[in-house]
Write a protein that holds these residues in place. Sequence first.
Motif, PDB file in Angstrom:
ATOM      1  N   GLY A 260       0.801  -1.296   0.158  1.00 41.41           N
ATOM      2  CA  GLY A 260       0.169   0.008   0.047  1.00 41.41           C
ATOM      3  C   GLY A 260       0.854   1.242  -0.003  1.00 41.41           C
ATOM      4  N   TYR A 261       1.954   1.212  -0.658  1.00 45.38           N
ATOM      5  CA  TYR A 261       2.733   2.485  -0.735  1.00 45.38           C
ATOM      6  C   TYR A 261       2.083   3.712  -1.585  1.00 45.38           C
ATOM      7  N   ALA A 262       2.840   4.787  -1.645  1.00 44.03           N
ATOM      8  CA  ALA A 262       2.245   6.044  -2.175  1.00 44.03           C
ATOM      9  C   ALA A 262       1.893   5.622  -3.532  1.00 44.03           C
ATOM     10  N   PRO A 263       0.832   6.330  -4.123  1.00 44.18           N
ATOM     11  CA  PRO A 263       0.542   6.312  -5.626  1.00 44.18           C
ATOM     12  C   PRO A 263       1.697   6.766  -6.507  1.00 44.18           C
ATOM     13  N   TRP A 264       2.340   8.034  -6.034  1.00 42.99           N
ATOM     14  CA  TRP A 264       3.500   8.625  -6.607  1.00 42.99           C
ATOM     15  C   TRP A 264       4.315   7.864  -7.027  1.00 42.99           C
ATOM     16  N   LEU A 265       4.862   6.971  -5.939  1.00 39.87           N
ATOM     17  CA  LEU A 265       5.900   6.078  -6.052  1.00 39.87           C
ATOM     18  C   LEU A 265       5.645   5.077  -7.185  1.00 39.87           C
ATOM     19  N   ALA A 266       4.412   4.465  -6.978  1.00 44.51           N
ATOM     20  CA  ALA A 266       3.833   3.526  -8.110  1.00 44.51           C
ATOM     21  C   ALA A 266       4.126   4.216  -9.771  1.00 44.51           C
ATOM     22  N   ALA A 267       3.719   5.442  -9.696  1.00 44.51           N
ATOM     23  CA  ALA A 267       3.591   6.020 -10.962  1.00 44.51           C
ATOM     24  C   ALA A 267       5.169   6.278 -11.356  1.00 44.51           C
ATOM     25  N   VAL A 268       6.204   6.805 -10.243  1.00 49.21           N
ATOM     26  CA  VAL A 268       7.783   6.717 -10.772  1.00 49.21           C
ATOM     27  C   VAL A 268       8.224   5.297 -11.176  1.00 49.21           C
ATOM     28  N   PHE A 269       7.745   4.297 -10.418  1.00 42.76           N
ATOM     29  CA  PHE A 269       8.320   2.953 -10.752  1.00 42.76           C
ATOM     30  C   PHE A 269       7.622   2.411 -12.173  1.00 42.76           C
ATOM     31  N   THR A 270       6.554   3.039 -12.439  1.00 36.61           N
ATOM     32  CA  THR A 270       5.971   2.529 -13.915  1.00 36.61           C
ATOM     33  C   THR A 270       6.652   3.477 -14.959  1.00 36.61           C
ATOM     34  N   VAL A 271       7.041   4.586 -14.723  1.00 35.92           N
ATOM     35  CA  VAL A 271       7.857   5.294 -15.667  1.00 35.92           C
ATOM     36  C   VAL A 271       9.219   4.684 -15.854  1.00 35.92           C
ATOM     37  N   ALA A 272       9.812   4.216 -15.143  1.00 39.32           N
ATOM     38  CA  ALA A 272      11.070   3.391 -14.891  1.00 39.32           C
ATOM     39  C   ALA A 272      10.868   2.201 -15.565  1.00 39.32           C
ATOM     40  N   ALA A 273       9.803   1.371 -15.288  1.00 43.67           N
ATOM     41  CA  ALA A 273       9.468   0.190 -16.098  1.00 43.67           C
ATOM     42  C   ALA A 273       9.419   0.428 -17.780  1.00 43.67           C
ATOM     43  N   ALA A 274       8.725   1.623 -17.851  1.00 41.11           N
ATOM     44  CA  ALA A 274       8.620   1.945 -19.484  1.00 41.11           C
ATOM     45  C   ALA A 274       9.910   2.366 -19.943  1.00 41.11           C
ATOM     46  N   LEU A 275      10.802   2.957 -19.358  1.00 40.63           N
ATOM     47  CA  LEU A 275      12.210   3.571 -19.865  1.00 40.63           C
ATOM     48  C   LEU A 275      12.913   2.072 -19.927  1.00 40.63           C
ATOM     49  N   PHE A 276      12.819   1.264 -19.006  1.00 39.41           N
ATOM     50  CA  PHE A 276      13.751   0.083 -19.078  1.00 39.41           C
ATOM     51  C   PHE A 276      13.391  -0.924 -20.206  1.00 39.41           C
ATOM     52  N   ALA A 277      11.829  -1.029 -20.574  1.00 37.78           N
ATOM     53  CA  ALA A 277      11.308  -1.901 -21.482  1.00 37.78           C
ATOM     54  C   ALA A 277      11.794  -1.220 -22.881  1.00 37.78           C
ATOM     55  N   TRP A 278      11.677   0.166 -23.047  1.00 34.43           N
ATOM     56  CA  TRP A 278      12.147   0.819 -24.172  1.00 34.43           C
ATOM     57  C   TRP A 278      13.693   0.450 -24.569  1.00 34.43           C
ATOM     58  N   ARG A 279      14.558   0.623 -23.239  1.00 40.63           N
ATOM     59  CA  ARG A 279      15.878   0.393 -23.531  1.00 40.63           C
ATOM     60  C   ARG A 279      16.175  -1.252 -24.160  1.00 40.63           C
ATOM     61  N   VAL A 280      15.440  -2.181 -23.403  1.00 44.02           N
ATOM     62  CA  VAL A 280      15.636  -3.478 -23.908  1.00 44.02           C
ATOM     63  C   VAL A 280      15.241  -3.816 -25.352  1.00 44.02           C
ATOM     64  N   TYR A 281      14.095  -3.103 -25.864  1.00 39.77           N
ATOM     65  CA  TYR A 281      13.584  -3.053 -27.034  1.00 39.77           C
ATOM     66  C   TYR A 281      14.784  -2.538 -28.194  1.00 39.77           C
ATOM     67  N   ARG A 282      15.617  -1.504 -27.779  1.00 36.25           N
ATOM     68  CA  ARG A 282      16.587  -0.905 -28.654  1.00 36.25           C
ATOM     69  C   ARG A 282      17.841  -1.598 -28.724  1.00 36.25           C
ATOM     70  N   ASN A 283      18.189  -2.193 -27.479  1.00 34.76           N
ATOM     71  CA  ASN A 283      19.580  -2.525 -27.270  1.00 34.76           C
ATOM     72  C   ASN A 283      19.868  -3.960 -26.367  1.00 34.76           C
ATOM     73  N   PRO A 284      20.820  -4.674 -26.847  1.00 34.57           N
ATOM     74  CA  PRO A 284      20.925  -6.015 -26.069  1.00 34.57           C
ATOM     75  C   PRO A 284      21.255  -5.830 -24.563  1.00 34.57           C
ATOM     76  N   VAL A 285      20.993  -4.521 -23.925  1.00 35.30           N
ATOM     77  CA  VAL A 285      21.405  -4.434 -22.643  1.00 35.30           C
ATOM     78  C   VAL A 285      22.614  -5.445 -22.002  1.00 35.30           C
ATOM     79  N   ARG A 286      23.840  -4.912 -22.461  1.00 30.64           N
ATOM     80  CA  ARG A 286      24.937  -5.935 -22.056  1.00 30.64           C
ATOM     81  C   ARG A 286      25.251  -6.017 -20.821  1.00 30.64           C
ATOM     82  N   PHE A 287      24.895  -4.733 -20.076  1.00 25.56           N
ATOM     83  CA  PHE A 287      25.228  -4.533 -18.761  1.00 25.56           C
ATOM     84  C   PHE A 287      23.949  -4.987 -17.658  1.00 25.56           C
ATOM     85  N   GLY A 288      23.118  -5.619 -18.296  1.00 28.48           N
ATOM     86  CA  GLY A 288      21.865  -6.106 -17.442  1.00 28.48           C
ATOM     87  C   GLY A 288      20.756  -4.873 -17.416  1.00 28.48           C
ATOM     88  N   TRP A 289      21.319  -3.539 -16.966  1.00 26.06           N
ATOM     89  CA  TRP A 289      20.228  -2.582 -16.725  1.00 26.06           C
ATOM     90  C   TRP A 289      20.230  -1.435 -18.027  1.00 26.06           C
TER      91      TRP A 289
END
Length: 193
Positions: free
Chosen positions: A163-192
Amino acid sequence: MPLEARVVVLLLHLVAMLFMAAPLYALITVNERARFAVPPNYNTDRYLENVIKRQPIRCYAYLAVILVTGILLTWARGWIWTDWALITKLVAFTALTWLLSYVHFGIQPNIERIMDRCNPGEEISAKDKPTLLAWRSRRKRLAGICLFLVLTSLIMGVRVTWGYAPWLAAVFTVAAALFAWRVYRNPVRFGWF
Ligand code: HEM
């Protein structure tokens, strides 16, 4: 539900979720293929397609476990169906199932038809290449979206529990979108990245 039974259900939920990491590894694999100076030959491609084409069946099996254990966890928490994080999870889950079915029944048969026209050892014909590429590009885009949806379900699952703050859920969701975009574009050789 007794604590131990609940822990068993939660562990099954989480293990099935872990096995839903397929879009991450599929994207890493196809991005590695794109780095070849000379495209891989038919047999390499066939091997890769065999792995990719069987993945939806595995994902259906994991999603079934996630759904059944998810319903049991919701029951254990006192039927909290109006929790917005749980509703977001259900929307993401439905979208995932729909996208998976579209890849399995809509895209993959077209790729298989083109691959079947080619004899082992031969190259895909110049006429078929653009169509094959178009179907693969669409499948790759959808894998990126699936990765985002799995991460969103995970973020919302932790939100349901803690039940953590909704703003933190929004921050995590944006980070998830950025990561998914990154993995789509690049073989992420260093994991992140
Ligand atoms: C791909 C889809 C899903 C993923 C990745 C996922 C992931 C997670 C994660 C990571 C947690 C947090 C566990 C913890 O903090 O200990 C969780 C909890 C939970 N999930 Fe899911 N989940 C998914 C689908 C579902 C569905 C479809 C339902 C309901 C039908 C559901 C119901 C729940 C409930 C009720 C909890 C809270 C458990 C508790 O704290 O007692 N999940 N999920």
